[in-house]
Design a protein around this motif. Structure first.
Motif: not given
Length: 287
Positions: A81-90
């Protein structure tokens, strides 16, 4: 320039649902994001089904060698990941088209917030709604992170919801040590609480994610293992953060966690007649 948000999808034997998951992410009203998908050596045709997404400039596909359980694949895809924000989606869950838009807006307006979460909808294997607007345990708006973490313990449940409900600042996620893998069945809640020791929490009242109930969640042995791991997590959190939890908090939270594990199992059994088990094994219970 790096994207504002990195959405990462650790997939494992999700062939029946992975396309719906990826379509829900790519349909976001907020468009400045990258989508990273890592297939954990699936034995079904998950890898083949996601190939059609490779032509999208926002998407990057990768494979993770077998072994290591959920922590291995979650960590592998997140490292990219390179973004400022992180979201994980199964790989079998869904997010609402407004999910990124509303969560990014909340965090941009509140720089002290390190983690935002929403309510979620529970769906069955066919995508039918089982329950709506679940989660957050009454919290709304901006809250101190320690208050939110304590609330999760004393109600004995992951009030933040599954990872699809959550958006984190990636820098704070990394400062907190990344995905906490000491108790694999509660890797998400452990990590969220660790991040919340660094700043504030923001609770959005909308239901912005859908969590799919699966046949792999019905086992009584699994319910026992999950509750045992939740209890160990509670006590580790207390030891690592003096003053956060009292003995009474731990006693109440431990008892509720054990009770809730079996309540959930009964609910899954009750729902069984509505669900065609797809021989689905969530990445969380991968050996």
């Amino acid at each position: 320039m790096p994207p504002t948000v990195s959405v990462v999808v650790p997939a494992y034997n999700n062939a029946d649902f992975i396309e719906a998951t990826l379509d829900s992410i790519l349909a976001q009203t907020f468009t400045d994001f990258e989508l990273l998908v890592a297939d954990h050596s699936s034995t079904d045709d998950t890898w083949e089904r996601i190939q059609r997404y490779a032509a999208d400039d926002r998407v990057r596909l990768m494979q993770t060698p077998a072994g290591g359980g959920a922590p291995a694949n979650w960590s592998r895809v997140t490292r990219e990941a390179t973004g400022e924000y992180l979201k994980l989606v199964c790989g079998d869950d869904l997010i609402d088209p407004r999910c990124l838009e509303l969560q990014v807006a909340a965090m941009e307006a509140n720089p002290e917030v390190v983690l935002a979460s929403s309510r979620r909808t529970l769906i069955d294997a066919h995508g039918a709604t089982v329950a709506q607007a679940r989660g957050l345990a009454g919290l709304t708006g901006r809250q101190p992170g320690r208050v939110a973490a304590r609330r999760a313990v004393i109600v004995g449940s992951n009030i933040f919801g599954e990872p699809a409900c959550v958006l984190m600042r990636r820098a704070d996620f990394e400062r907190a040590g990344g995905w906490a893998d000491t108790e694999p069945y509660v890797i998400d809640q452990q990590t969220f609480c660790n991040v919340l020791m660094l700043g504030d929490f923001y609770a959005l009242p909308e239901s912005l994610a859908s969590f799919r109930l699966s046949a792999s969640q019905w086992s009584v042995d699994l319910a026992r293992q999950q509750s045992d791991q939740v209890v160990r997590f509670h006590h580790r959190l207390a030891e690592q953060n003096p003053g956060l939890l009292s003995r009474a908090d731990l006693l109440r939270g431990d008892n509720l966690a054990r009770a809730m594990a079996y309540v959930r199992r009964l609910a899954y059994i009750w729902l069984g007649h509505k669900m065609t088990p797809p021989d689905l094994v969530r990445d969380q219970v991968e050996a």
